[in-house]
Design an enzyme around this catalytic site. Sequence first.
Site, PDB file in Angstrom:
ATOM      1  CG  ASP B  28      20.925  55.602  -8.456  1.00 24.07           C
ATOM      2  OD1 ASP B  28      21.874  55.605  -7.626  1.00 24.07           O
ATOM      3  OD2 ASP B  28      20.184  56.580  -8.661  1.00 24.07           O
ATOM      4  CB  SER B 107      19.097  36.198   5.357  1.00 19.60           C
ATOM      5  OG  SER B 107      19.480  35.471   6.512  1.00 19.60           O
TER       6      SER B 107
END
Lengths: 120, 451
Positions: B28, B107
């Site tokens: 990033d 998850s």
Amino acid sequence: LYKGHTCVGCVLVVSVIEQLAQWHNSTVKAAMERLCDYIPEKLQGFCYMLAELYGPHIAELIDREMNADVVCHSLRLCKQEPGQLLCHLYSPPKVGLSVAIRKAKRITKTSKDLKSFLGF
Amino acid sequence: SSVCAFPLLANLCEKIKYVLRNKLPFEDFDGDKFSTFPTLRGYHWRGRDCNDKNTTVYPGRRPDNWDAKSDSNCNGIWGVDPKDGIPYEEKFCKGADSKGVVLLGDSAGAHFHIPPEWMTITQMSAKSFVNLPMAFSDELDWPQFSEITGFLNSTIGGWTDSLYLRLRKRNRCNHRDLQNISQNGGSSGNILSLIKSIHYLAEALLSALILTAVFCRFSSKTSLHHSIKRGYQAFGVPFWGFLIQGRIGILFFRERDTLAHMTTPKEMLSNVVQALQYLDSHLPNGSHVILTGLVDGRFLWDNLHDRYHPLGQLNKDVTYSQLYTFLDCLQVSPCSGWLTPNETLRNLTSERALQLSNVLKEIARSEKFANFDIFYMDFPLRQTAEEWRKMGGEPWQLIEPVDGFHPNQIAAALGTGIIWQRALHEWPQVLGKANPFNDQIEAIFKDQGGH
């Protein structure tokens, strides 16, 4: 917890190797090479290194009809914590899981390189 | 002591730890928390950055001067209509009630999946492992196909449908406005720190805040840095959000005595209200939150226990019951309350799950917040199974084959439709209006830069 996950990973991988040898009617060593060939190129080096280190022992134990539970316990990638049960995925061998593991440990005990790798 | 002790690697290690702990993109360049790289928390997890050298350009921000000169919010709409000199973003998106999607989850929310072809010997080939590097660099999660923030066609079976895709279809101004800030092992214990990861930056459009607060997981609170990016409350445009509770991944216990370590209704109330209060002090006014109840995890044992696991297909020697017992013995079972031959424990676990769902229902009924309204819906597992049965499927086909526990791609896609219909009929204000300019946007900007 990581020990638990390591044990799950070992049993999964050894099972795949065992079944590849069975399905293709090949040696365990050939099965490991086949599995490493399947893996994308950039990860093959790592695969071959593991095969080099663990391969001979896994092959020797599987050739003696030992299942993934026994192999991984003898490689100490599965451990029985004090006071805990002996964990296994497959049905225990006829001689009993503990006996089979002790026998397998005797076989791998002789291996120096395995000992040094496990230390690392 | 560790490879990170080497001076040369210390910085790299620090960066890796920072990124992992904070669920931030590894690549990033402009530090705006959006990336042009797919994995390592990149654009598989958040809308793809359209300029990774400019920190003020990222998906979901309020457009800069109606994007007359450039696309500051990466929705592919920018420039000025030569006919009347009005910026397209102003013409097509002003007052359009645009929304993004933010998921804070576990998850299940991140869409955990281990490809069964990695252990199905009879079909194994080099093709089976082509996705292995990508899978590992995405933590074995596939958010790009997931129920809330999915945007790519599934390559892991089933098909992709997601709240994000439906919001985008409803209003093309929502293009690329998605963030999946989920983690394997998310729990109500760490949902608060996960919510604090909502990093409020200038200008935000309306956005859907979808939180999968997973609870009943006995785990220490993990401190997560701020990683969700959105607008300050002062001049952020209202969020709306879902607090999706109780995914299947709810009962993680490292302790032998499962029940004693399950989240209690009191803890649940405290964790979720704390999280909501935090949100209330950060979300722009006019947001919405939807709580969903817990799943009844007996579904897993009932439909899988005596079926063969992929590892057991060749020699018919490993059932899911054996897998569950093995994982429980190693104390790494994702759900020892339900993945057990002990029917009494399964029933007690479902009883507690129902109590916790009722806590959420009560929160939605009685708690009032300044900046958002709050709704409740049951977790749509039964409807999903019913939908799938009507399509000729069987319940066990809705569960991940390798872990025998997570909802799979089919369950995710079907779940999207059910949640969407429920919101559309009961809380239409939450979804924003359909944009009458969609066709014009598509005519001029085609796929708006894709994903």
